[in-house]
Design a protein around this motif. Structure first.
Motif, mmCIF file in Angstrom:
data_model
loop_
_atom_site.group_PDB
_atom_site.id
_atom_site.type_symbol
_atom_site.label_atom_id
_atom_site.label_comp_id
_atom_site.label_asym_id
_atom_site.label_seq_id
_atom_site.Cartn_x
_atom_site.Cartn_y
_atom_site.Cartn_z
ATOM 1 N N LEU A 16 -5.677 69.295 60.633
ATOM 2 C CA LEU A 16 -5.267 69.338 59.237
ATOM 3 C C LEU A 16 -4.119 68.369 58.975
ATOM 4 O O LEU A 16 -3.261 68.170 59.828
ATOM 5 C CB LEU A 16 -4.828 70.754 58.860
ATOM 6 C CG LEU A 16 -5.867 71.853 59.068
ATOM 7 C CD1 LEU A 16 -5.269 73.206 58.739
ATOM 8 C CD2 LEU A 16 -7.101 71.591 58.221
ATOM 9 N N ASP A 17 -4.119 67.803 57.791
ATOM 10 C CA ASP A 17 -3.015 66.966 57.328
ATOM 11 C C ASP A 17 -2.297 67.715 56.213
ATOM 12 O O ASP A 17 -2.941 68.221 55.287
ATOM 13 C CB ASP A 17 -3.529 65.629 56.770
ATOM 14 C CG ASP A 17 -4.092 64.720 57.842
ATOM 15 O OD1 ASP A 17 -3.650 64.815 59.000
ATOM 16 O OD2 ASP A 17 -4.969 63.904 57.502
ATOM 17 N N TYR A 18 -0.989 67.771 56.312
ATOM 18 C CA TYR A 18 -0.151 68.393 55.292
ATOM 19 C C TYR A 18 0.627 67.282 54.607
ATOM 20 O O TYR A 18 1.212 66.429 55.279
ATOM 21 C CB TYR A 18 0.829 69.386 55.923
ATOM 22 C CG TYR A 18 0.156 70.550 56.596
ATOM 23 C CD1 TYR A 18 -0.031 71.743 55.920
ATOM 24 C CD2 TYR A 18 -0.310 70.460 57.906
ATOM 25 C CE1 TYR A 18 -0.660 72.818 56.526
ATOM 26 C CE2 TYR A 18 -0.940 71.528 58.524
ATOM 27 C CZ TYR A 18 -1.107 72.697 57.833
ATOM 28 O OH TYR A 18 -1.727 73.759 58.436
ATOM 29 N N THR B 28 -18.249 70.292 54.100
ATOM 30 C CA THR B 28 -17.769 69.906 52.783
ATOM 31 C C THR B 28 -16.326 70.362 52.642
ATOM 32 O O THR B 28 -16.024 71.541 52.833
ATOM 33 C CB THR B 28 -18.632 70.565 51.689
ATOM 34 O OG1 THR B 28 -19.995 70.204 51.903
ATOM 35 C CG2 THR B 28 -18.188 70.138 50.308
ATOM 36 N N SER B 29 -15.429 69.431 52.335
ATOM 37 C CA SER B 29 -14.025 69.805 52.166
ATOM 38 C C SER B 29 -13.367 68.951 51.102
ATOM 39 O O SER B 29 -13.786 67.823 50.838
ATOM 40 C CB SER B 29 -13.262 69.665 53.487
ATOM 41 O OG SER B 29 -13.171 68.305 53.859
ATOM 42 N N ASN B 30 -12.365 69.509 50.491
ATOM 43 C CA ASN B 30 -11.543 68.836 49.504
ATOM 44 C C ASN B 30 -10.101 69.224 49.764
ATOM 45 O O ASN B 30 -9.831 70.329 50.248
ATOM 46 C CB ASN B 30 -11.929 69.254 48.075
ATOM 47 C CG ASN B 30 -13.293 68.750 47.681
ATOM 48 O OD1 ASN B 30 -13.547 67.552 47.706
ATOM 49 N ND2 ASN B 30 -14.189 69.656 47.332
ATOM 50 N N PRO B 31 -9.160 68.339 49.429
ATOM 51 C CA PRO B 31 -7.748 68.731 49.571
ATOM 52 C C PRO B 31 -7.453 69.968 48.735
ATOM 53 O O PRO B 31 -8.013 70.155 47.661
ATOM 54 C CB PRO B 31 -6.985 67.513 49.034
ATOM 55 C CG PRO B 31 -7.948 66.375 49.145
ATOM 56 C CD PRO B 31 -9.306 66.979 48.930
ATOM 57 N N ILE B 32 -6.582 70.816 49.263
ATOM 58 C CA ILE B 32 -6.210 72.057 48.580
ATOM 59 C C ILE B 32 -4.706 72.087 48.375
ATOM 60 O O ILE B 32 -3.936 71.829 49.301
ATOM 61 C CB ILE B 32 -6.635 73.272 49.413
ATOM 62 C CG1 ILE B 32 -8.148 73.383 49.421
ATOM 63 C CG2 ILE B 32 -5.998 74.552 48.898
ATOM 64 C CD1 ILE B 32 -8.668 74.552 50.193
ATOM 65 N N VAL B 33 -4.299 72.419 47.169
ATOM 66 C CA VAL B 33 -2.897 72.684 46.883
ATOM 67 C C VAL B 33 -2.651 74.139 47.268
ATOM 68 O O VAL B 33 -3.358 75.042 46.797
ATOM 69 C CB VAL B 33 -2.577 72.452 45.392
ATOM 70 C CG1 VAL B 33 -1.150 72.849 45.082
ATOM 71 C CG2 VAL B 33 -2.837 70.996 45.021
ATOM 72 N N ILE B 34 -1.689 74.371 48.136
ATOM 73 C CA ILE B 34 -1.437 75.724 48.630
ATOM 74 C C ILE B 34 -1.034 76.647 47.483
ATOM 75 O O ILE B 34 -0.261 76.269 46.608
ATOM 76 C CB ILE B 34 -0.347 75.716 49.716
ATOM 77 C CG1 ILE B 34 -0.867 74.977 50.952
ATOM 78 C CG2 ILE B 34 0.070 77.130 50.096
ATOM 79 C CD1 ILE B 34 0.120 74.895 52.080
ATOM 80 N N VAL C 140 -8.513 68.387 55.428
ATOM 81 C CA VAL C 140 -9.115 68.264 56.752
ATOM 82 C C VAL C 140 -9.010 66.801 57.176
ATOM 83 O O VAL C 140 -9.400 65.896 56.434
ATOM 84 C CB VAL C 140 -10.590 68.717 56.734
ATOM 85 C CG1 VAL C 140 -11.239 68.493 58.086
ATOM 86 C CG2 VAL C 140 -10.683 70.175 56.323
ATOM 87 N N ASN C 141 -8.473 66.576 58.373
ATOM 88 C CA ASN C 141 -8.343 65.233 58.915
ATOM 89 C C ASN C 141 -9.703 64.753 59.411
ATOM 90 O O ASN C 141 -10.500 65.532 59.919
ATOM 91 C CB ASN C 141 -7.319 65.234 60.060
ATOM 92 C CG ASN C 141 -7.044 63.860 60.575
ATOM 93 O OD1 ASN C 141 -7.893 63.243 61.212
ATOM 94 N ND2 ASN C 141 -5.857 63.369 60.311
#
Length: 95
Positions: free
Chosen positions: A60-62, A33-39, A24-25
């Motif tokens: 979103l940032d990819y 609450t957010s954390n980076p997710i590996v697809i 999430v940018n």
């Protein structure tokens, strides 16, 4: 969120979806609450405990983290467009 398959596809050429990380940018209007997710093909929560509102957006940032082995997963693949369906599900809970 989850990928509908294990690879980005370009004909017979494949790149694993887990090379891509989504986060999430900070410019998002939705806070929680957010954390980076590996697809992956498993459903994962991108943001939780978000505030309420009807006109909130999520940016979103990819990225492909440096830790990924680009030489084996990405480089050397055929030129062209690799595709995969990514499903995002939004749920609202009211108490």
């Amino acid at each position: 969120m989850k990928a509908n398959g294990e690879h980005f596809e370009n004909g017979a050429h494949l790149i694993p979806v887990n090379v891509l990380t989504v986060k999430v940018n900070e410019s998002s209007k939705i806070k929680g609450t957010s954390n980076p997710i590996v697809i992956s093909t498993q459903g994962q929560t991108l943001i939780s405990s978000a505030g309420r509102g009807s006109k909130l957006n999520i940016d979103l940032d990819y990225s492909i983290p440096e830790a990924r082995s680009a030489s084996t997963d990405i480089l050397g693949k055929a030129a062209g467009k690799f595709t995969q369906m990514i499903t995002y599900t939004v749920s609202a809970l009211y108490f």
